[in-house]
Design an enzyme around this catalytic site. Structure first.
Site, short mmCIF file in Angstrom:
data_model
loop_
_atom_site.label_atom_id
_atom_site.label_comp_id
_atom_site.label_asym_id
_atom_site.label_seq_id
_atom_site.Cartn_x
_atom_site.Cartn_y
_atom_site.Cartn_z
CG HIS A 1 5.93 5.28 4.38
ND1 HIS A 1 4.73 5.21 5.05
CD2 HIS A 1 5.65 5.88 3.19
CE1 HIS A 1 3.77 5.75 4.31
NE2 HIS A 1 4.30 6.18 3.19
CG ASP B 1 4.70 6.27 -7.45
OD1 ASP B 1 5.11 6.25 -6.27
OD2 ASP B 1 3.48 6.27 -7.74
CD GLU C 1 -0.01 11.66 4.44
OE1 GLU C 1 -0.65 10.70 3.97
OE2 GLU C 1 0.94 12.20 3.84
CG ASP D 1 5.70 9.68 2.07
OD1 ASP D 1 5.33 8.56 1.70
OD2 ASP D 1 4.89 10.62 2.25
ZN LIG Z 1 3.16 7.16 1.75
#
Ligand SMILES: [Zn+2]
Length: 334
Positions: free
Chosen positions: A5, A9, A190, A268
Site C-alpha cells: 500500500h 504521489d 479508515e 501508505d
Molecule cells: Zn492509501
C-alpha cells in the site's frame, strides 16, 4: 521488506521535487519541504489529503510520471525491499492534456526502466479510482486496469475521502471490473467504520482492504474475511496522522491476527507520512515486541496477499528467508 500500500504521489523524494519543480516551472513555496509532509496536529483524512496538491502539480506530463516511478522503484530497491505494489490515480494527471492512458503508459515505462537491471526485486502497479470523481472518469480508470492487466497493472483501487460516497455509488464500475477479471482493493474502514469495509467486500468485490482498522471483529465479520482470505493493508503512522487511530498501541494488529485474518504492514505514503515499511515495523516493535518469527509471519502475509503468481510467491518466500535476520536486526536496533 514489502509494501503493498504505497501511493506514488505521496512518495516523491525531496530531490524529485526539486528536479521536477525546476523542469516544470513549479514554485515549491517557501515552506518546502514542510508543505509536502503531514503537519503536526493534522486533524483529519481531508487535511492529510491536501498534502498531495504539490506533488500532483509536478506530475502532469509523461516524462515526469515516468521519472518519479523510476525514482521510487530505485529507492525501494536500495532500501532492501524485495517487492512492492505502487498505486496512483491516472485521472489526477490529466490537468495539462494527458489522457489517463498516457499517464498509465508513462508509469509502466518508468517502472520497466527501473526494473531492467534489478535482481531479486519486482514491483507492479495499481490504478486508483477516486471517490470524488464522476462515473465516467472512474469507469475509464477501471477499463485501463483491464487493458493493462498483463503489462504490470495488477489491480484496481478506490481511494480518496471515504466519507464522500458509500460503496453502492460505485457498484456498477466494480461489478464490471470483477467480470473483467480485475483484482480489486477498496480503501475502507479508515475514516469511516466497519459497515464500509463490509460494503467493500459484499458490493465492490474487494480482495484486499486499504486500512480497514475499524472493522468490527464480530463472529460474522471474522468468518467472512477469513473464509474469503480478504487481506488488510494496515498503514499505522498514516492512521495516527489522520486521527483514525489514537496511537500505535491501538493498531489492531494482534486482534486481527489472532483470528487468522491476513493482515499486512505498509507505509501508505513515504514522503507525506515521513515513513517506510521498516520504520512502521520499528514503531510497532516498541509496542508489540515482535519476535523474528512474528516479523516473518507478517511479511509472509504480504507475500500471500500480493497480486503475483504462485511461483513468484515461492520465490519471494525464499528471498524473505535469506533476509529476515537482517530485517529483524534493523527493526530492533533502535
Ligand atoms: Zn492509501
Amino acid at each position: 521488506m514489502i509494501d503493498l500500500h504505497l501511493h506514488l504521489d505521496g512518495s516523491l523524494s525531496i530531490d524529485d521535487f526539486k528536479f521536477l519543480a525546476e523542469r516544470n516551472g513549479v514554485d515549491l513555496g517557501e515552506d518546502f519541504p514542510n508543505n509536502v509532509r503531514v503537519p503536526e496536529g493534522c486533524k483529519s483524512l481531508e487535511e492529510y489529503l491536501e498534502r498531495f496538491d504539490l506533488p500532483l502539480s509536478v506530475m502532469q506530463d509523461e516524462i515526469s510520471i515516468a521519472y518519479v516511478t523510476k525514482s521510487l522503484v530505485n529507492r525501494l530497491y536500495d532500501m532492501g525491499y524485495i517487492y512492492a505494489e505502487i498505486r496512483f490515480a491516472p485521472q489526477l494527471h490529466t490537468r495539462k492534456g494527458l489522457t489517463q492512458e498516457d499517464a498509465v503508459l508513462a508509469a509502466i515505462s518508468g517502472l520497466n526502466n527501473a526494473l531492467r537491471d534489478k535482481q531479486n526485486f519486482d514491483a507492479n502497479l495499481i490504478l486508483c479510482c477516486m471517490r470524488q470523481a464522476d462515473y465516467k472518469t472512474n469507469r475509464q480508470t477501471a477499463l485501463l486496469a483491464k487493458k493493462y492487466q498483463d503489462r504490470k497493472v495488477v489491480c484496481l483501487d478506490l481511494a480518496g475521502p471515504e466519507a464522500f460516497h458509500t460503496g453502492d455509488f460505485y457498484q456498477s464500475i466494480f461489478d464490471e471490473a470483477k467480470d473483467n477479471g480485475v483484482n480489486i482493493i477498496i480503501h475502507a474502514g479508515e475514516a469511516c467504520g466497519s459497515d464500509e469495509v463490509i460494503r467493500a467486500i459484499d458490493l465492490l468485490h474487494a480482495k484486499r482492504i486499504g486500512h480497514g482498522v475499524h472493522l468490527d471483529l464480530s463472529r460474522e465479520n471474522v468468518r467472512k474475511v477469513v473464509e474469503n482470505r480478504i487481506a488488510f493493508e494496515f498503514c499505522p503512522t498514516s492512521n495516527l496522522q489522520t486521527t483514525s487511530l489514537p496511537d500505535y498501541e491501538h493498531v489492531p494488529l494482534k486482534d486481527f491476527d489472532k483470528y487468522g485474518i491476513l493482515v499486512t504492514i505498509n507505509s501508505d505514503n513515504m514522503t507525506v507520512s515521513n515513513t517506510d515499511v521498516l520504520k512502521e515495523y520499528r514503531h510497532l516493535y516498541k509496542t508489540f515486541k515482535f519476535t523474528k518469527y512474528e516479523v516473518r509471519h507478517f511479511i509472509a502475509n504480504s507475500i500471500e496477499a500480493a497480486f503475483i503468481s504462485q511461483e513468484d510467491k515461492i520465490r519471494l518466500l525464499k528471498e524473505l528467508d535469506k533476509r529476515i535476520d537482517s530485517y529483524y536486526q534493523k527493526i530492533i536496533e533502535e
